[in-house]
Write an enzyme that holds these catalytic residues in place. Structure first.
Site, PDB file in Angstrom:
ATOM      1  CD  GLU A  44      -1.289  -0.054   3.726  1.00  0.00           C
ATOM      2  OE1 GLU A  44      -2.582  -0.407   3.390  1.00  0.00           O
ATOM      3  OE2 GLU A  44      -0.913   0.519   4.781  1.00  0.00           O
ATOM      4  CG  HIS A  45       3.984   2.021   2.629  1.00  0.00           C
ATOM      5  ND1 HIS A  45       4.679   1.482   3.327  1.00  0.00           N
ATOM      6  CD2 HIS A  45       2.850   2.483   3.372  1.00  0.00           C
ATOM      7  CE1 HIS A  45       4.110   1.357   4.582  1.00  0.00           C
ATOM      8  NE2 HIS A  45       2.950   1.990   4.566  1.00  0.00           N
TER       9      HIS A  45
ATOM     10  CB  CYS B  44       8.361  -1.107  -2.812  1.00  0.00           C
ATOM     11  SG  CYS B  44       8.053  -2.000  -1.340  1.00  0.00           S
TER      12      CYS B  44
ATOM     13  CG  HIS C 262       7.883  -6.556   0.298  1.00  0.00           C
ATOM     14  ND1 HIS C 262       6.898  -5.972   0.702  1.00  0.00           N
ATOM     15  CD2 HIS C 262       7.880  -7.799   0.902  1.00  0.00           C
ATOM     16  CE1 HIS C 262       6.299  -6.541   1.810  1.00  0.00           C
ATOM     17  NE2 HIS C 262       7.158  -7.706   2.038  1.00  0.00           N
TER      18      HIS C 262
HETATM   19 ZN    ZN Z   1       6.246  -0.891  -0.670  1.00  0.00          ZN
END
Ligand code: ZN
Length: 186
Positions: free
Chosen positions: A77-78, A147, A145
């Site tokens: 969600e970031h 990200c 992840h």
């Molecule tokens: Zn992230």
């Protein structure tokens, strides 16, 4: 409910914001494709696993039930980038068990929304406790992840592991030990 029109407008703006020509051949259909894709990958928003975990069977007595390697795909969600991996779920029934596919459905409901790995872990454990009312539950999530790996903060393949222990698993360290042992062996 997902507002596809709004998503399409947002993706067009996003592309323009990047300095892209949103009307060029390769990007023309992208807002519509993403809106359709989001409908699928965020299908868990507003859902609960009640209907899945509500269908239980009675058992006289039961040792630990372990469902290993439930593959999931979620979205951080970031950064709105994927994180994905495996969930391992164990519980000690208190007279009730649930079909194994229902555990996978439960993971899916919590994974298909903007999410954090820590929250996903806790939500699956708490859902088991709430709907199945076992003596205890333990959930482990291991994930990669995008990200982190895409931006070079961590090496590709680096995994984050999160754990939630409830009920007897929280109190009984021997039981936790048994869980880790089973997880490695089977
Ligand atoms: Zn992230």
């Amino acid at each position: 409910m997902i507002d596809k029109e709004k998503i399409e407008q947002a993706v067009t703006l996003l592309l323009e914001g990047m300095g892209e020509d949103a009307s060029r051949e390769g990007l023309k259909e992208t807002p519509r494709r993403i809106a359709r894709m989001y409908e699928e990958i965020f299908a868990g928003i507003g859902q609960t696993p009640k209907e899945h975990l509500g269908k239980t069977f009675s058992v006289e007595e039961g040792g630990m039930v372990l469902e290993k390697d439930i593959v999931f795909y979620s979205t951080c969600e970031h950064h709105l980038l994927p994180f994905y991996g495996k969930v391992h779920i164990a519980y000690i029934p208190d007279g009730k068990v649930v079909g194994l596919s229902k555990l996978a459905r439960t993971v899916e409901i919590y994974a298909k929304r903007p999410q954090l790995q820590e929250r996903l872990t806790v939500q699956v454990a708490d859902a088991l406790m709430e709907y199945l009312k076992p003596q205890g539950a333990m959930v482990v999530v291991e994930a990669e992840h995008m990200c982190m790996t895409m931006r070079g903060v961590k090496k590709p393949g680096a995994r984050t592991v999160t754990v939630a222990a409830r009920g007897t698993f929280e109190k009984d360290k021997d039981l936790q030990e048994e869980f880790w042992h089973m997880l490695e062996r089977v």
